[in-house]
Design an enzyme around this catalytic site. Structure first.
Site, PDB file in Angstrom:
ATOM      1  N   CYS A  50     -13.538  -1.921  13.266  1.00 39.82           N
ATOM      2  CA  CYS A  50     -14.580  -2.568  12.486  1.00 39.82           C
ATOM      3  C   CYS A  50     -15.829  -2.750  13.350  1.00 39.82           C
ATOM      4  CB  CYS A  50     -14.093  -3.929  11.976  1.00 39.82           C
ATOM      5  SG  CYS A  50     -15.363  -4.878  11.094  1.00 39.82           S
ATOM      6  N   CYS A  72     -16.632  -6.956  13.712  1.00 38.74           N
ATOM      7  CA  CYS A  72     -15.835  -7.873  14.540  1.00 38.74           C
ATOM      8  C   CYS A  72     -15.050  -7.149  15.619  1.00 38.74           C
ATOM      9  CB  CYS A  72     -14.897  -8.691  13.673  1.00 38.74           C
ATOM     10  SG  CYS A  72     -13.649  -7.695  12.804  1.00 38.74           S
ATOM     11  N   ASP A 121       0.861  -1.175   0.000  1.00 31.63           N
ATOM     12  CA  ASP A 121       0.000   0.000   0.000  1.00 31.63           C
ATOM     13  C   ASP A 121       0.901   1.230   0.000  1.00 31.63           C
ATOM     14  OD1 ASP A 121      -2.685   1.376   0.393  1.00 31.63           O
ATOM     15  OD2 ASP A 121      -1.588   2.116   2.132  1.00 31.63           O
ATOM     16  N   ASP A 134      -3.344   2.005   6.798  1.00 37.17           N
ATOM     17  CA  ASP A 134      -2.438   1.585   5.722  1.00 37.17           C
ATOM     18  C   ASP A 134      -2.133   0.097   5.794  1.00 37.17           C
ATOM     19  OD1 ASP A 134      -2.334   4.219   4.842  1.00 37.17           O
ATOM     20  OD2 ASP A 134      -0.665   4.706   6.160  1.00 37.17           O
ATOM     21  N   CYS A 153     -12.663  -4.494   6.057  1.00 34.73           N
ATOM     22  CA  CYS A 153     -11.976  -5.075   7.213  1.00 34.73           C
ATOM     23  C   CYS A 153     -11.255  -6.340   6.750  1.00 34.73           C
ATOM     24  CB  CYS A 153     -12.984  -5.406   8.309  1.00 34.73           C
ATOM     25  SG  CYS A 153     -12.273  -6.322   9.704  1.00 34.73           S
ATOM     26  N   CYS A 187     -12.665  -9.694   8.823  1.00 30.51           N
ATOM     27  CA  CYS A 187     -13.951 -10.354   8.588  1.00 30.51           C
ATOM     28  C   CYS A 187     -14.520 -10.056   7.208  1.00 30.51           C
ATOM     29  CB  CYS A 187     -14.957  -9.941   9.659  1.00 30.51           C
ATOM     30  SG  CYS A 187     -15.431  -8.193   9.604  1.00 30.51           S
ATOM     31  N   GLU A 192      -1.313  -1.729  -5.673  1.00 35.48           N
ATOM     32  CA  GLU A 192      -2.528  -1.060  -6.100  1.00 35.48           C
ATOM     33  C   GLU A 192      -2.228  -0.121  -7.273  1.00 35.48           C
ATOM     34  OE1 GLU A 192      -6.278   1.228  -3.940  1.00 35.48           O
ATOM     35  OE2 GLU A 192      -4.325   1.115  -2.963  1.00 35.48           O
TER      36      GLU A 192
END
Length: 398
Positions: free
Chosen positions: A356, A359, A201, A366, A337, A340, A285
Site C-alpha cells: 500500500c 501506509c 475470497d 487474496d 488496503c 488504512c 463475494e
C-alpha cells in the site's frame, strides 16, 4: 438413501407407465392449445370454430388412466400403482403453472419453458409413491414398493418422522436412490449463538482464502480424474452405436463423471458445514461465474464449483440461524488496503502481493480481499440491507 439389488423383473414398469401417462396428457393439452391459438384471441378472431377447454386432472385421469388401461394398447397401465399415475398428472399441472407464472412475472428467476415430452433415454427417471399406494418400510429395513419388489436400502440416516411419500430415482449411471418426504421441526436445526464472523475470497489456485489468514486448498477433482475420464471416453467412442457394449461404456463414463461430482459435492458440504457452524456470520463475494466460464479458465472455474459452494453456505446459514451476506461483485475487494482503506486501483491477475503506498503495509492479494469482503459484509449486515450500495466506505480514492 441408496438402493441395492434391484431386480430386473418389473423394475421399470412404474417409470415407463409414468412416462406414457405424462406424454399422453401433454399431447392432448398441446393439441387443444394449438387449436385454440389458431382461432386467435376472443376479441379479435382470425378463424371460425369453437374454443376447446384445456383438460384438467380429473378429465385426464379418467381418460388416460381409468379408461385407457382397459384398452389393448394401454393394458400395461394395470401393472402400475394408480397413485403414481395420478401424481404424474399433478406434476404436469404444476409444470404448466410454473410456465404461466414465469410468463406473467409472478414467478421470479429465469424463464420456465413449457413442459416437454419424456423419453425412455432420459438420464434421470423417477416414480413417486404416495400413501394411497400402500408402500411400507419393513422391519428388516427393506422398502416394499407395490407392484415392483422389496428393495434393499442403504440408510444414510434415521427418518425423523413418518414419511408421507417416497420417490424412486434412477440417475444417468444406473444408480437408484429413494427420497422420502418427512416433517421436521425447524427449531431443531438452530445452533446456539457464537462469536466471530468470516469473509471468504474464492479463487482457483486456492479454493478460498479466509479473512483470518487461513485458506482452503483447491482439490481439483476434475483435473485429477482427467486421465481416467479420457480413457473411458476413448473406450466409448470405439463402440458401435446402438450396441449393448456402447451402452455399457456409456454407463462407465457416466459413473466416472458422477464420482467427480460426488467428491466435489462432499467437499462443498464439509466446508460449508464447518464455516456456518463455527461463525455467526459468513460473507462471500458475488461472482459472475457464467461470464468467467466463457474464458480460457472455463474448465478450472467449473471444477471449483463456486456457485454450489455459495448456495450450500447460504441455505445452511439460514437453516441454522446464522447470517449470510453476499457482497456485490462490483465491490473492489482487491484494490482496497484493508489496513488504512486506501484504494490503489486495478491490478493484473499475476500480481499476488502488493504494498500500500499510503501506509506501506504489504498485502497478500487474496487475504486482503477476504478481509475487505468481511468488512463490507459487516457494514451491510449492520445496515440490514439486501442490496448494498457499491462501492462502500473506503472504496473511494483518498
Amino acid at each position: 438413501m441408496k438402493t441395492k439389488h434391484m431386480k430386473k423383473k418389473g423394475q421399470f414398469t412404474p417409470v415407463g407407465c409414468r412416462r406414457v401417462v405424462w406424454n399422453d396428457a401433454l399431447a392432448m393439452q398441446k393439441q387443444r392449445k394449438a387449436s385454440n391459438k389458431r382461432l386467435g384471441p376472443p376479441k379479435d378472431r382470425i378463424a371460425e370454430g369453437p374454443y376447446q377447454s384445456i383438460p384438467k386432472n380429473a378429465e385426464l385421469g379418467k381418460t388416460l388412466v381409468t379408461v385407457a388401461k382397459k384398452t389393448e394398447d394401454r393394458a400395461f397401465l394395470s401393472n402400475c400403482p394408480v397413485g403414481v399415475m395420478q401424481q404424474t398428472l399433478r406434476d404436469l399441472d404444476a409444470a404448466w403453472k410454473a410456465h404461466e407464472d414465469s410468463k406473467t412475472g409472478k414467478r421470479k428467476g429465469p424463464k420456465v419453458a413449457t413442459p416437454r415430452f419424456k423419453s425412455r433415454k432420459d438420464t434421470r427417471q423417477t416414480a413417486r409413491f404416495t400413501r394411497s399406494d400402500r408402500w411400507s418400510i419393513l422391519e428388516d429395513g427393506m422398502l416394499r414398493l407395490p407392484k415392483i419388489v422389496d428393495v434393499r436400502v442403504t440408510w444414510t440416516r434415521d427418518l425423523p418422522s413418518g414419511p408421507s411419500s417416497v420417490t424412486l430415482v434412477k440417475d444417468r449411471c444406473s444408480r437408484y436412490w429413494v427420497s422420502f418426504v418427512v416433517e421436521t421441526d425447524p427449531a431443531d436445526d438452530i445452533l446456539p449463538p457464537t462469536d466471530g464472523d468470516q469473509g471468504i475470497d474464492l479463487g482457483l489456485a486456492r479454493f478460498a482464502v479466509l479473512a483470518d489468514g487461513s485458506h482452503i486448498v483447491s482439490p481439483k477433482y476434475l483435473r485429477r480424474a482427467e486421465k481416467k475420464l479420457k480413457k473411458r471416453q476413448r473406450e466409448l467412442s470405439r463402440k458401435k452405436k446402438g450396441s449393448n457394449n456402447r451402452d455399457k461404456a456409456r454407463i462407465k463414463v457416466a459413473r466416472a463423471h458422477a464420482a467427480v461430482a460426488d467428491a466435489r459435492r462432499n467437499f462443498h458440504h464439509q466446508w460449508s458445514h464447518r464455516l456456518t457452524r463455527e461463525n455467526q456470520a459468513v460473507f462471500a463475494e458475488t461472482l459472475n461465474v457464467r461470464g468467467l466460464a466463457r474464458g480460457r479458465l472455463a474448465k478450472s472455474v467449473h471444477d471449483a464449483g463456486w456457485s454450489q459452494f455459495v448456495m450450500f453456505c447460504e441455505y445452511k446459514a439460514t437453516r441454522r440461524g446464522r447470517a449470510f451476506v453476499k457482497v456485490a461483485r462490483a465491490f473492489p475487494s482487491s484494490q482496497i488496503c484493508s489496513a488504512c482503506g486506501h484504494r490503489d486501483g486495478p491490478k493484473a491477475l499475476h500480481v499476488r502481493t502488493w504494498t500500500c503506498p499510503q501506509c506501506r503495509t504489504r498485502h497478500d492479494r487474496d487475504w486482503n480481499a477476504g478481509r475487505n469482503v468481511r468488512d463490507e459484509g459487516r457494514r451491510i449486515l449492520a445496515a440490514n440491507t439486501t442490496a448494498p450500495p457499491t462501492p462502500g466506505p473506503g472504496a473511494l480514492r483518498r
